[in-house]
Design an enzyme around this catalytic site. Sequence first.
Site, mmCIF file in Angstrom:
data_model
loop_
_atom_site.group_PDB
_atom_site.id
_atom_site.type_symbol
_atom_site.label_atom_id
_atom_site.label_comp_id
_atom_site.label_asym_id
_atom_site.label_seq_id
_atom_site.Cartn_x
_atom_site.Cartn_y
_atom_site.Cartn_z
ATOM 1 C CB ALA A 67 -11.938 -2.681 -23.050
ATOM 2 N N GLY A 112 -11.584 -0.283 -27.611
ATOM 3 C CA GLY A 112 -12.852 0.730 -27.070
ATOM 4 C C GLY A 112 -12.600 2.316 -27.359
ATOM 5 C CD GLU A 115 -14.952 -1.329 -30.097
ATOM 6 O OE1 GLU A 115 -14.477 -1.199 -28.830
ATOM 7 O OE2 GLU A 115 -15.443 -2.108 -30.493
ATOM 8 C CD GLU A 135 -10.822 -4.663 -30.240
ATOM 9 O OE1 GLU A 135 -10.054 -4.536 -31.559
ATOM 10 O OE2 GLU A 135 -11.490 -3.742 -29.844
HETATM 11 N N1 COA Z 1 -5.565 -2.070 -20.756
HETATM 12 C C1 COA Z 1 -4.904 -2.094 -19.719
HETATM 13 N N2 COA Z 1 -3.631 -1.407 -19.534
HETATM 14 C C2 COA Z 1 -3.355 -1.094 -20.745
HETATM 15 C C3 COA Z 1 -3.921 -1.120 -21.712
HETATM 16 C C4 COA Z 1 -5.259 -1.463 -21.841
HETATM 17 N N3 COA Z 1 -6.047 -1.656 -22.983
HETATM 18 N N4 COA Z 1 -2.896 -0.471 -22.765
HETATM 19 C C5 COA Z 1 -1.933 -0.025 -22.054
HETATM 20 N N5 COA Z 1 -2.186 -0.154 -20.984
HETATM 21 C C6 COA Z 1 -1.216 -0.323 -19.881
HETATM 22 C C7 COA Z 1 0.252 -1.130 -20.075
HETATM 23 O O1 COA Z 1 -0.417 -2.451 -19.406
HETATM 24 C C8 COA Z 1 1.348 -0.634 -19.299
HETATM 25 O O2 COA Z 1 1.212 -0.658 -17.897
HETATM 26 P P1 COA Z 1 2.335 -0.935 -16.944
HETATM 27 O O3 COA Z 1 3.197 0.578 -17.042
HETATM 28 O O4 COA Z 1 1.768 -1.055 -15.681
HETATM 29 O O5 COA Z 1 3.083 -2.081 -17.664
HETATM 30 C C9 COA Z 1 0.881 1.138 -19.323
HETATM 31 O O6 COA Z 1 -0.402 0.970 -19.972
HETATM 32 C C10 COA Z 1 1.778 1.387 -20.528
HETATM 33 O O7 COA Z 1 1.493 0.782 -21.919
HETATM 34 P P2 COA Z 1 2.837 0.054 -22.683
HETATM 35 O O8 COA Z 1 2.328 -0.901 -23.117
HETATM 36 O O9 COA Z 1 4.002 -0.057 -21.664
HETATM 37 O O10 COA Z 1 2.994 1.327 -23.542
HETATM 38 P P3 COA Z 1 3.898 1.104 -25.198
HETATM 39 O O11 COA Z 1 4.117 2.423 -25.494
HETATM 40 O O12 COA Z 1 4.869 -0.033 -25.159
HETATM 41 O O13 COA Z 1 2.757 0.580 -26.026
HETATM 42 C C11 COA Z 1 0.336 0.479 -26.770
HETATM 43 C C12 COA Z 1 1.434 1.321 -26.022
HETATM 44 C C13 COA Z 1 -0.929 1.141 -26.743
HETATM 45 C C14 COA Z 1 0.732 -0.075 -28.097
HETATM 46 C C15 COA Z 1 0.218 -0.918 -25.998
HETATM 47 O O14 COA Z 1 0.017 -0.550 -24.488
HETATM 48 C C16 COA Z 1 -1.087 -1.717 -26.233
HETATM 49 O O15 COA Z 1 -1.069 -2.745 -27.369
HETATM 50 N N6 COA Z 1 -2.155 -1.548 -25.383
HETATM 51 C C17 COA Z 1 -3.277 -2.616 -25.616
HETATM 52 C C18 COA Z 1 -4.078 -2.050 -26.800
HETATM 53 C C19 COA Z 1 -5.378 -3.137 -27.084
HETATM 54 O O16 COA Z 1 -4.880 -4.035 -27.291
HETATM 55 N N7 COA Z 1 -6.620 -2.416 -27.123
HETATM 56 C C20 COA Z 1 -7.727 -3.449 -27.038
HETATM 57 C C21 COA Z 1 -8.283 -3.715 -25.840
HETATM 58 S S1 COA Z 1 -9.726 -4.789 -25.840
#
Ligand code: COA
Length: 264
Positions: A67, A112, A115, A135
């Site tokens: 999400a 999500g 999911e 999460e």
């Molecule tokens: N919602 C909003 N933005 C997200 C996102 C999410 N779930 N997941 C990634 N992004 C965005 C990051 O904020 C970043 O934005 P920016 O370039 O403006 O800073 C961009 O996507 C790239 O992500 P980044 O974190 O820089 O890549 P990474 O390779 O270092 O890490 C992940 C990848 C997937 C491990 C990491 O982005 C992450 O942990 N995301 C969240 C996952 C999560 O918790 N999902 C459940 C949500 S309820």
Amino acid sequence: MDYKNILFEVKDDGVGLLTVNRPKSLNALNPETLDEISDVIDRIEKEQNVKVLVITGAGEKAFIAGADITEFPKMNALQAYIFAEKGQRLFFRLEKLPIPVIACVNGFALGGGCELAMSCDFIYASDKAKFGQPEINLGIIPGFGGTQRLSRLVGRAKAKELCMTGEMISAEEAKAIGLVAKVFPADKLLEETLKIASDLAKKSQIAIRAIKRVIDEGVGMDLRSGCELEANAFAMTFTSEDAREGVAAFLEKRKPSFKGGFSA
Ligand code: COA
């Protein structure tokens, strides 16, 4: 509806390809994206021109990274409940579509994203894909059905471990625990998935519908009731022109051509 967050096309063979297209936020699901996916489901239900739906994510990095977390600071508990319900309603609609829905997981399938993939009939993944319900690391829990579908797919203990630790697992590990059906090299994933989707589109759509309904409804029943449901659906498929064609084609040693009709 004009789409800003997704792409959708229907190919000549009846395969629909839905691509979540927000690569800058790793295809995170904001409310607008959920609405656009819902509109695609409306169209599929109304136009009935899609025989198989494939869902994937834009870019090389992510299927859907969850999400959209940037929406969270705006939400109070009631709004969070409404957001969870919105996602859950959408995923139930996806699950209920009477056609095969394949998740083509090309990268991160987190929160999500995992999911949504679990609401599809089965998951094909790239060897670079990663799955997880992270999460817990935000101090919250899955809200789009993750605790429920994951435990039903991989068992309660593994689901608890994944949701409590927030650990990401590889596509191979996801396959080993029964979450993923097949793993393909990243550069072959979409091609191989579309090939299988195209083959599915040529099968008897009546039989495909029956398999989906009987498995989904029967899994929550006792064995005897589930088998009764199966026997009724088995008999129903026998009244289809597809069954006549399938048996005739076998006996005549040729390929069947299924049209999806009933003889009476
Ligand atoms: N919602 C909003 N933005 C997200 C996102 C999410 N779930 N997941 C990634 N992004 C965005 C990051 O904020 C970043 O934005 P920016 O370039 O403006 O800073 C961009 O996507 C790239 O992500 P980044 O974190 O820089 O890549 P990474 O390779 O270092 O890490 C992940 C990848 C997937 C491990 C990491 O982005 C992450 O942990 N995301 C969240 C996952 C999560 O918790 N999902 C459940 C949500 S309820």
